[in-house]
Design a protein around this motif. Structure first.
Motif, PDB file in Angstrom:
ATOM      1  N   CYS A   1      -1.455  29.139  11.489  1.00 47.88           N
ATOM      2  CA  CYS A   1      -2.852  29.311  11.904  1.00 47.88           C
ATOM      3  C   CYS A   1      -3.772  28.906  10.660  1.00 47.88           C
ATOM      4  CB  CYS A   1      -2.755  30.803  12.254  1.00 47.88           C
ATOM      5  SG  CYS A   1      -2.083  31.261  13.923  1.00 47.88           S
ATOM      6  N   GLY A   2      -3.383  28.560   9.789  1.00 50.65           N
ATOM      7  CA  GLY A   2      -4.116  28.441   8.278  1.00 50.65           C
ATOM      8  C   GLY A   2      -4.226  29.466   7.373  1.00 50.65           C
ATOM      9  N   VAL A   3      -3.341  30.536   7.790  1.00 49.90           N
ATOM     10  CA  VAL A   3      -3.591  31.752   6.864  1.00 49.90           C
ATOM     11  C   VAL A   3      -2.191  31.742   5.848  1.00 49.90           C
ATOM     12  CG1 VAL A   3      -3.437  34.458   6.742  1.00 49.90           C
ATOM     13  CG2 VAL A   3      -4.546  33.193   8.777  1.00 49.90           C
ATOM     14  N   ASN A   4      -2.463  31.335   4.821  1.00 52.41           N
ATOM     15  CA  ASN A   4      -1.709  31.250   3.468  1.00 52.41           C
ATOM     16  C   ASN A   4      -2.572  31.796   2.377  1.00 52.41           C
ATOM     17  OD1 ASN A   4      -3.382  29.111   2.434  1.00 52.41           O
ATOM     18  ND2 ASN A   4      -2.396  27.667   3.659  1.00 52.41           N
ATOM     19  N   GLU A   5      -1.823  31.797   1.131  1.00 58.99           N
ATOM     20  CA  GLU A   5      -1.864  32.051  -0.288  1.00 58.99           C
ATOM     21  C   GLU A   5      -3.343  31.470  -0.547  1.00 58.99           C
ATOM     22  OE1 GLU A   5      -0.506  32.877  -4.704  1.00 58.99           O
ATOM     23  OE2 GLU A   5       0.834  31.753  -3.227  1.00 58.99           O
ATOM     24  N   PHE A   6      -3.357  30.215  -0.572  1.00 54.93           N
ATOM     25  CA  PHE A   6      -4.396  29.589  -0.694  1.00 54.93           C
ATOM     26  C   PHE A   6      -5.862  29.804   0.117  1.00 54.93           C
ATOM     27  CE2 PHE A   6      -7.738  25.732  -1.058  1.00 54.93           C
ATOM     28  CZ  PHE A   6      -7.957  25.971  -2.087  1.00 54.93           C
ATOM     29  N   GLN A   7      -5.770  30.122   1.559  1.00 54.35           N
ATOM     30  CA  GLN A   7      -6.809  30.554   2.241  1.00 54.35           C
ATOM     31  C   GLN A   7      -7.337  31.791   1.708  1.00 54.35           C
ATOM     32  OE1 GLN A   7      -6.750  32.623   5.216  1.00 54.35           O
ATOM     33  NE2 GLN A   7      -8.744  32.146   5.922  1.00 54.35           N
ATOM     34  N   LEU A   8      -6.439  32.779   1.280  1.00 56.12           N
ATOM     35  CA  LEU A   8      -6.965  33.975   1.115  1.00 56.12           C
ATOM     36  C   LEU A   8      -7.276  34.566  -0.457  1.00 56.12           C
ATOM     37  CD1 LEU A   8      -4.526  35.884   3.398  1.00 56.12           C
ATOM     38  CD2 LEU A   8      -6.942  35.531   3.784  1.00 56.12           C
TER      39      LEU A   8
END
Length: 163
Positions: free
Chosen positions: A141-148
Motif C-alpha cells: 500500500c506504499g506504507v514503509n519507513e521512507f514514506q513515514l
C-alpha cells in the motif's frame, strides 16, 4: 522534540490508521502489538474542552490550550488537568507524512483509558506472528519507513530491505 529524543508532555498520535498500524508492527516481533484508537473530541470533553462546532479539536496554538502552554505550566505548580487531544502544526516533512497529532498531558498523571468511562479509547491486539505479514501488506500500500520518515537514512533502509 520527541522525534529528537527530548522528553515532553506530548504523546504522539496519528490520524492515519495505516501509519498507526505500521508503528504497532514495526518492531518487537516476538511480542504482541497494540493499535490504540482514540476519539479526540470525547477525550477533550473530560478536560472541559467543548465547542459548538461539531468535531472541534483545538490546535496547539489555540487559546483553549492556554493552561497547557509551557509558560503557563511552568508559571504555577498546583493546577492538575486531564490530558487532551490537539491538532499540531505539520511544519516538517515527517509530521506531514505521519499525519501527526498530539495528546498533551498536564500534571494529572492519569492514563488515557482511566479517564471518564473510557469509551473514548480502545485497542486492538496484534498477534506477534502477524506483524511481519501486516508490514508486507502495508508495503504493498506504499506504507514503509521512507514514506513515514522521509529523510535520507530511510532511503538506505528501504533499499537494503529489498535486496
Amino acid at each position: 522534540m520527541q522525534h529528537h529524543g527530548v522528553p515532553t508532555r506530548l504523546l504522539d498520535w496519528t490520524e492515519s490508521p495505516l501509519a498507526a498500524l505500521y508503528f504497532a508492527c514495526k518492531e518487537n516481533f516476538k511480542t504482541d502489538g497494540a493499535l490504540w484508537c482514540v476519539l479526540p473530541v470525547e477525550l477533550n470533553k473530560n478536560a472541559s474542552i467543548a465547542s459548538e462546532e461539531d468535531g472541534f479539536i483545538p490546535g496547539t496554538s489555540d487559546h483553549a490550550l492556554a493552561n497547557y502552554a509551557p509558560s503557563s505550566f511552568a508559571g504555577e505548580g498546583v493546577t492538575e488537568m486531564f490530558p487532551l487531544a490537539a491538532i499540531s502544526n505539520r511544519n516538517t516533512p515527517r509530521m506531514q507524512a505521519q499525519q501527526g497529532t498530539f495528546i498533551i498531558f498536564h500534571r494529572r498523571r492519569t492514563s488515557i483509558e482511566a479517564i471518564g468511562d473510557s469509551s473514548h479509547v480502545w485497542r486492538y491486539i496484534i498477534p506477534a506472528g502477524s506483524k511481519r505479514d501486516i508490514l508486507d501488506e502495508l508495503r504493498l500500500c506504499g506504507v514503509n519507513e521512507f514514506q513515514l520518515f522521509p529523510e535520507l537514512p530511510s532511503i538506505g533502509s528501504v533499499i537494503r530491505s529489498q535486496l
